[in-house]
Design a protein around this motif. Structure first.
Motif, PDB file in Angstrom:
ATOM      1  N   ILE A  71       0.875  -1.172   0.000  1.00 15.64           N
ATOM      2  CA  ILE A  71       0.000   0.000   0.000  1.00 15.64           C
ATOM      3  C   ILE A  71       0.911   1.220   0.000  1.00 15.64           C
ATOM      4  CG2 ILE A  71      -1.771   1.289   1.243  1.00 15.64           C
ATOM      5  CD1 ILE A  71      -2.648  -1.312   2.528  1.00 15.64           C
ATOM      6  N   ILE A  72       0.711   2.113  -0.935  1.00 15.02           N
ATOM      7  CA  ILE A  72       1.566   3.287  -1.048  1.00 15.02           C
ATOM      8  C   ILE A  72       1.290   4.237   0.117  1.00 15.02           C
ATOM      9  CG2 ILE A  72       2.099   5.321  -2.441  1.00 15.02           C
ATOM     10  CD1 ILE A  72       3.137   2.715  -3.626  1.00 15.02           C
ATOM     11  N   THR A  73       2.338   4.598   0.830  1.00 19.51           N
ATOM     12  CA  THR A  73       2.225   5.547   1.950  1.00 19.51           C
ATOM     13  C   THR A  73       3.295   6.618   1.796  1.00 19.51           C
ATOM     14  OG1 THR A  73       3.690   4.173   3.309  1.00 19.51           O
ATOM     15  CG2 THR A  73       1.306   3.842   3.559  1.00 19.51           C
ATOM     16  N   PRO A  74       3.098   7.814   2.370  1.00 17.80           N
ATOM     17  CA  PRO A  74       4.114   8.872   2.270  1.00 17.80           C
ATOM     18  C   PRO A  74       5.402   8.473   2.986  1.00 17.80           C
ATOM     19  CG  PRO A  74       2.009   9.739   3.055  1.00 17.80           C
ATOM     20  CD  PRO A  74       1.907   8.258   3.107  1.00 17.80           C
ATOM     21  N   TYR A  75       6.479   9.158   2.676  1.00 17.09           N
ATOM     22  CA  TYR A  75       7.748   8.874   3.332  1.00 17.09           C
ATOM     23  C   TYR A  75       7.661   9.185   4.823  1.00 17.09           C
ATOM     24  CZ  TYR A  75      10.056   8.225  -1.126  1.00 17.09           C
ATOM     25  OH  TYR A  75      10.428   7.742  -2.358  1.00 17.09           O
ATOM     26  N   PRO A  76       8.097   8.252   5.688  1.00 11.66           N
ATOM     27  CA  PRO A  76       7.956   8.449   7.129  1.00 11.66           C
ATOM     28  C   PRO A  76       8.824   9.562   7.696  1.00 11.66           C
ATOM     29  CG  PRO A  76       9.268   6.488   6.669  1.00 11.66           C
ATOM     30  CD  PRO A  76       8.705   6.947   5.362  1.00 11.66           C
ATOM     31  N   ILE A  77       9.859   9.971   6.952  1.00 12.44           N
ATOM     32  CA  ILE A  77      10.744  11.013   7.470  1.00 12.44           C
ATOM     33  C   ILE A  77       9.989  12.305   7.746  1.00 12.44           C
ATOM     34  CG2 ILE A  77      11.404  11.882   5.194  1.00 12.44           C
ATOM     35  CD1 ILE A  77      14.171  12.413   6.304  1.00 12.44           C
ATOM     36  N   PHE A  78       8.871  12.496   7.073  1.00  9.72           N
ATOM     37  CA  PHE A  78       8.153  13.750   7.231  1.00  9.72           C
ATOM     38  C   PHE A  78       7.686  13.965   8.668  1.00  9.72           C
ATOM     39  CE2 PHE A  78       5.077  17.060   6.348  1.00  9.72           C
ATOM     40  CZ  PHE A  78       5.717  17.775   5.365  1.00  9.72           C
ATOM     41  N   GLN A  79       7.533  12.881   9.423  1.00 10.65           N
ATOM     42  CA  GLN A  79       7.096  13.015  10.810  1.00 10.65           C
ATOM     43  C   GLN A  79       8.229  13.531  11.698  1.00 10.65           C
ATOM     44  OE1 GLN A  79       3.937  12.667  11.208  1.00 10.65           O
ATOM     45  NE2 GLN A  79       3.701  11.907   9.114  1.00 10.65           N
ATOM     46  N   LEU A  80       9.467  13.469  11.223  1.00 11.65           N
ATOM     47  CA  LEU A  80      10.617  13.991  11.954  1.00 11.65           C
ATOM     48  C   LEU A  80      11.119  15.234  11.225  1.00 11.65           C
ATOM     49  CD1 LEU A  80      12.521  10.659  12.610  1.00 11.65           C
ATOM     50  CD2 LEU A  80      11.256  11.982  14.294  1.00 11.65           C
ATOM     51  N   TYR A  81      11.580  16.191  11.985  1.00  9.39           N
ATOM     52  CA  TYR A  81      12.081  17.423  11.376  1.00  9.39           C
ATOM     53  C   TYR A  81      12.913  18.170  12.414  1.00  9.39           C
ATOM     54  CZ  TYR A  81       8.035  19.186  13.958  1.00  9.39           C
ATOM     55  OH  TYR A  81       7.126  19.463  14.943  1.00  9.39           O
ATOM     56  N   ASP A  82      13.669  19.142  11.952  1.00  4.06           N
ATOM     57  CA  ASP A  82      14.379  20.037  12.864  1.00  4.06           C
ATOM     58  C   ASP A  82      13.535  21.275  13.145  1.00  4.06           C
ATOM     59  OD1 ASP A  82      16.576  18.377  13.096  1.00  4.06           O
ATOM     60  OD2 ASP A  82      17.588  19.241  11.367  1.00  4.06           O
ATOM     61  N   TYR A  83      12.950  21.841  12.078  1.00  5.09           N
ATOM     62  CA  TYR A  83      12.132  23.056  12.207  1.00  5.09           C
ATOM     63  C   TYR A  83      10.875  22.870  11.358  1.00  5.09           C
ATOM     64  CZ  TYR A  83      17.007  24.399  12.935  1.00  5.09           C
ATOM     65  OH  TYR A  83      18.318  24.419  13.316  1.00  5.09           O
ATOM     66  N   ARG A  84       9.792  23.451  11.809  1.00  2.37           N
ATOM     67  CA  ARG A  84       8.538  23.306  11.069  1.00  2.37           C
ATOM     68  C   ARG A  84       7.731  24.593  11.140  1.00  2.37           C
ATOM     69  NH1 ARG A  84       3.380  19.544  12.926  1.00  2.37           N
ATOM     70  NH2 ARG A  84       2.045  19.977  11.118  1.00  2.37           N
ATOM     71  N   ILE A  85       7.121  24.954  10.016  1.00  2.00           N
ATOM     72  CA  ILE A  85       6.151  26.040  10.004  1.00  2.00           C
ATOM     73  C   ILE A  85       4.919  25.557   9.246  1.00  2.00           C
ATOM     74  CG2 ILE A  85       6.964  27.218   7.895  1.00  2.00           C
ATOM     75  CD1 ILE A  85       6.522  29.860   9.582  1.00  2.00           C
ATOM     76  N   SER A  86       3.757  25.775   9.815  1.00  8.56           N
ATOM     77  CA  SER A  86       2.514  25.293   9.209  1.00  8.56           C
ATOM     78  C   SER A  86       1.398  26.278   9.522  1.00  8.56           C
ATOM     79  CB  SER A  86       2.154  23.901   9.746  1.00  8.56           C
ATOM     80  OG  SER A  86       1.991  23.939  11.154  1.00  8.56           O
ATOM     81  N   GLY A  87       0.329  26.159   8.783  1.00  2.30           N
ATOM     82  CA  GLY A  87      -0.804  27.046   9.022  1.00  2.30           C
ATOM     83  C   GLY A  87      -1.568  27.314   7.749  1.00  2.30           C
ATOM     84  N   GLU A  88      -2.337  28.373   7.756  1.00  7.45           N
ATOM     85  CA  GLU A  88      -3.198  28.677   6.612  1.00  7.45           C
ATOM     86  C   GLU A  88      -3.315  30.181   6.419  1.00  7.45           C
ATOM     87  OE1 GLU A  88      -7.504  28.452   8.889  1.00  7.45           O
ATOM     88  OE2 GLU A  88      -6.647  26.610   8.053  1.00  7.45           O
ATOM     89  N   ILE A  89      -3.491  30.560   5.162  1.00  7.00           N
ATOM     90  CA  ILE A  89      -3.739  31.959   4.808  1.00  7.00           C
ATOM     91  C   ILE A  89      -4.984  31.990   3.937  1.00  7.00           C
ATOM     92  CG2 ILE A  89      -2.846  34.015   3.655  1.00  7.00           C
ATOM     93  CD1 ILE A  89      -0.046  33.074   4.284  1.00  7.00           C
ATOM     94  N   HIS A  90      -5.977  32.733   4.383  1.00  7.07           N
ATOM     95  CA  HIS A  90      -7.247  32.805   3.658  1.00  7.07           C
ATOM     96  C   HIS A  90      -7.111  33.702   2.427  1.00  7.07           C
ATOM     97  CE1 HIS A  90      -9.408  30.683   6.865  1.00  7.07           C
ATOM     98  NE2 HIS A  90      -8.644  31.377   7.703  1.00  7.07           N
ATOM     99  N   SER A  91      -8.072  33.610   1.555  1.00  7.46           N
ATOM    100  CA  SER A  91      -8.003  34.355   0.297  1.00  7.46           C
ATOM    101  C   SER A  91      -7.967  35.865   0.514  1.00  7.46           C
ATOM    102  CB  SER A  91      -9.192  33.994  -0.602  1.00  7.46           C
ATOM    103  OG  SER A  91     -10.416  34.276   0.059  1.00  7.46           O
ATOM    104  N   ASN A  92      -8.464  36.340   1.686  1.00  8.83           N
ATOM    105  CA  ASN A  92      -8.442  37.775   1.966  1.00  8.83           C
ATOM    106  C   ASN A  92      -7.088  38.255   2.494  1.00  8.83           C
ATOM    107  OD1 ASN A  92      -8.379  36.809   4.570  1.00  8.83           O
ATOM    108  ND2 ASN A  92     -10.325  37.714   5.204  1.00  8.83           N
ATOM    109  N   GLY A  93      -6.130  37.335   2.649  1.00  5.24           N
ATOM    110  CA  GLY A  93      -4.785  37.712   3.067  1.00  5.24           C
ATOM    111  C   GLY A  93      -4.521  37.606   4.554  1.00  5.24           C
TER     112      GLY A  93
END
Length: 729
Positions: free
Chosen positions: A236-258
């Motif tokens: 079964i194709i799954t994403p690479y597991p390394i993505f669960q480990l990281y040194d730094y991470r930035i995540s979130g969302e920006i709406h269409s209004n900026g």
């Protein structure tokens, strides 16, 4: 020849279908991806991809039977299937707009195959195609396509395709069986299958929670058999597991209004706090709603070891070594762009740096990250909502304004991570702070520690005090010589920094001088014209015109002369002497360099107070030129109603105490003020910044007994230039 007028219909050539499939689809991997997307559009909860190498059927000679094999690729889904009518009037119609008009599947999935060409990708994979589909009404339809018929036929409508239908007791599904001989199966070896697995792994978003529940139900099964026992795969194709480990991470969302939010976190150290960052672009995104998850890895040997110690495993769950860790990073890196649960190729491929991260890193390696350090994704909306349009050839997004805006915003998000990563690495000693050149030279020239050590060593060894002092005297002479060399070098550094400031604002300078130069170029040639006209007619109106041009020429000449006079201290090839400087006048000269740019962008300024200081004028101009240039940039970036720069000069008995420089721009984030990173060479919060402006301003201040600091403010940037000589008195 008599005129003949008739109407004609365009008849596509028979090979037109092959052109759609083979020329518009990039490669075999892209062809498989297109067929997987069709399974998704059918509302299937899974798709099964089966590669097998088998002997040809026994309707040929025994000799051929032993030597000839065929490639069979079966792609099967368990969606709603197709009726006979759908097969004839939609599936067999090239470039149909059916999915484009429907937009959503019966279960509400956003359609992936809107171009109506994906099914013809099968022509790249084999010589024949067998379609078997069962509709929800239990109607089974079978179609056999031999692509050679299209190659041979002159026109597309010459090709006849047999369509069989009957009622069956089977559940809805669709199966495509592609067959091909040697020329097709020789395309596939272990390396190619590994590449296919990579493409399928990157096809789906790396983190399940980033997609909705219905999309999570879609799974990809891959089976490979008959080629070599070493290649046999069933997974079964799954994403690479390394993505669960990281040194730094930035995540979130920006709406269409900026507006939106981001979260920054660090896994490299324990007890780090999740930081929330509010986003306000002041303008719409112009590319719809965006969702980000970007993870960055340091590539030093120590950092790789830490990554392994935190539990890095390969896709089979086995802990990896240093070499394997680097290999995983090398094949997994890239920031993919995903729409409705599928990646848009080739955005996110390791070799496709669509954000030009490597170019930025070359310019500023201490601050910027390279493409081989980042794994992540950006999720975008449909074409209608975002105007991010996929190319017909399935090779990325159309490079329109929406695409360029996507690049800008994504790089802005990455810059938020880069700034914080820079601070963290400096704090824990991973990044060596770049000392000012002058401080480094002073350290080289000073031999105080050497003198102390030599004196103690010689005395303890029994040498007389007199002889020891003679040795120290020799060292003192060497130190004096070094000091004179260092003074010369410091003067040279000051000159180069002034010229660097000049280079930094060269665009402004060219803009300021261009109006006058254009006047000279356009108007002065007219003088000869009016002189000739006067000789011919003796009419004094031509003399009046010449006088008018002459007067305006004097005005523009003075403009250029004043501009060069203001710039002269920055462009000086020789260091002047210190002199008494009236700050209000000198700061006004700095503002006048930017006068047209400020006028065009409706930026005002005010200088309150005055004071004198004994200093090098070129240094004072370098300080305020860089500060004003920064303020103008961020004021234009923020683009609010009130765009102003305020200068307050505070004096004591007319002697400078400090200068406050404030603007109404975007301001400086608190953590950058506290750790003073903004004064570090190569550090910049501008997307294309070089990181020299504030560094030059800070060093120019120190040379003159001043100190430049940044202060907290909720209204914009706030700098204070302090006269340290006053504090010492």
């Amino acid at each position: 020849m008599n005129n003949i007028n008739h109407t004609y219909k365009i008849r596509p050539a028979g090979r037109h279908i092959l052109t759609i499939g083979r020329d518009l689809i990039q490669n075999n991997y892209a062809a498989i991806v297109e067929l997987v997307k069709n399974a998704y559009d059918a509302d299937s909860n899974k798709v099964e991809i089966n590669f097998s190498l088998k002997e040809k059927p026994k309707n040929i000679s025994k000799l051929e039977q032993l030597s000839e094999k065929s490639l069979f690729i079966t792609i099967k889904d368990y969606g709603h299937g197709m009726s006979r009518d759908t097969v004839i009037n939609k599936w067999l119609v090239p470039s149909t707009n059916d999915k484009l008009e429907r937009k959503l599947s019966p279960k509400g999935r956003v359609m992936q195959g809107r171009k109506g060409i994906g099914r013809y990708a099968a022509s790249m994979l084999g010589s024949t195609l067998l379609l078997e589909t069962v509709s929800t009404e239990a109607e089974k339809t079978v179609v056999f396509v031999d692509w050679l018929n299209f190659e041979k036929s002159e026109y597309l409508d010459d090709v006849e395709i047999l369509v069989k239908s009957n009622t069956v007791d089977e559940k809805p599904c669709t199966s495509l069986t592609i067959e091909g001989g040697r020329e097709y199966y020789e395309e596939w070896d272990k390396k190619q299958f590994d590449k296919l697995r990579f493409e399928l792994k990157k096809l789906i978003p790396p983190i399940d929670k980033s997609i909705n529940k219905d999309e999570q139900e879609f799974k990809i099964y891959l089976k490979i058999s008959g080629f070599s026992s070493e290649w046999d795969i069933e997974e079964i194709i799954t994403p690479y597991p390394i993505f669960q480990l990281y040194d730094y991470r930035i995540s979130g969302e920006i709406h269409s209004n900026g507006t939106g939010f981001l979260e920054y976190s660090v896994q490299k150290a324990k007890n780090t706090v999740l930081e929330k960052i509010n986003v306000k672009l002041n303008t719409p995104t112009n590319c719809g709603y965006l969702k980000f998850d970007i993870r960055v890895y340091d590539r030093e040997a120590e950092s790789i070891e830490q990554l392994i110690s935190r539990g890095l495993k390969d896709e089979y769950g086995v802990y990896v070594g240093k070499l394997q860790a680097r290999q995983i990073l090398n094949i997994s890196n890239g920031i993919g762009v995903y729409r409705n649960g599928f990646r848009i190729r080739p955005l996110g491929d390791p070799e496709f740096d669509w954000l030009k991260l490597n170019e930025q890193r070359v310019q500023n390696p201490s601050l910027r990250i390279g493409s081989n350090q980042v794994i992540g994704y950006v999720s975008i909306e449909s074409e209608e909502q975002s105007n991010l349009i996929e190319n017909s050839a399935r090779d990325g997004l159309r490079e329109n304004n929406a695409y360029r805006r996507l690049q800008e915003i994504t790089k802005m998000v990455i810059a938020e991570l880069e700034n914080r990563r820079f601070s963290f690495r400096r704090k824990v000693g991973l990044h060596k702070p770049i000392r000012s050149i002058e401080h480094g030279l002073e350290k080289i020239s000073s031999l105080n520690n050497l003198k102390d050590n030599v004196y103690s060593k010689l005395i303890s060894s029994g040498m007389s005090v007199k002889a020891t002092k003679e040795v120290i005297t020799l060292i003192n002479k060497e130190e004096d010589q070094r000091s004179r060399v260092v003074e010369d070098l410091c003067r040279a550094v000051a000159i180069y920094q002034g010229q660097a400031t000049l280079g930094k604002i060269i665009t402004v300078i060219l803009h300021e001088g261009r109006r006058s130069l254009n006047y000279f170029r356009n108007e002065i040639p007219r003088i000869n014209k009016f002189i000739n006209s006067f000789y011919k007619t003796n009419e004094f109106k031509y003399i009046d015109k010449i006088i008018d041009i002459s007067k305006k020429t004097m005005i523009h000449s003075k403009t250029l002369s004043d501009l060069f006079a203001r710039l002269d201290p920055l462009a000086a090839g020789k260091r002047s002497t210190k002199k008494t400087i009236h700050l209000e006048q000198t700061i006004s000269e700095c503002f006048s360099i930017f006068s047209q740019q400020m006028k065009n962008n409706q930026i005002s300024y005010e200088i309150r107070g005055d004071g004198v200081i004994n200093a090098w004028k070129e240094d004072i101009m370098a300080i305020f030129t860089n500060l004003i240039d920064n303020s103008i940039y961020w004021l234009i970036e923020k683009n609010n109603d009130k765009m102003k720069i305020n200068i307050d000069i505070m004096s004591e008995n007319n002697k400078l105490r400090y200068v406050d420089i404030k603007d109404t721009g975007t301001g400086i984030q608190s953590f950058l003020i506290k750790n003073k990173d903004i004064f570090e060479p190569q550090f910049s919060t501008k997307p294309q910044g070089t990181g020299i402006g504030l560094s030059i301003a800070g060093e120019a201040a120190e040379r003159n007994g001043l100190k430049l600091t940044a202060l907290e403010s909720n209204q914009g940037a706030y700098f204070r230039l302090i006269n340290m000589g006053i504090e010492d008195e």
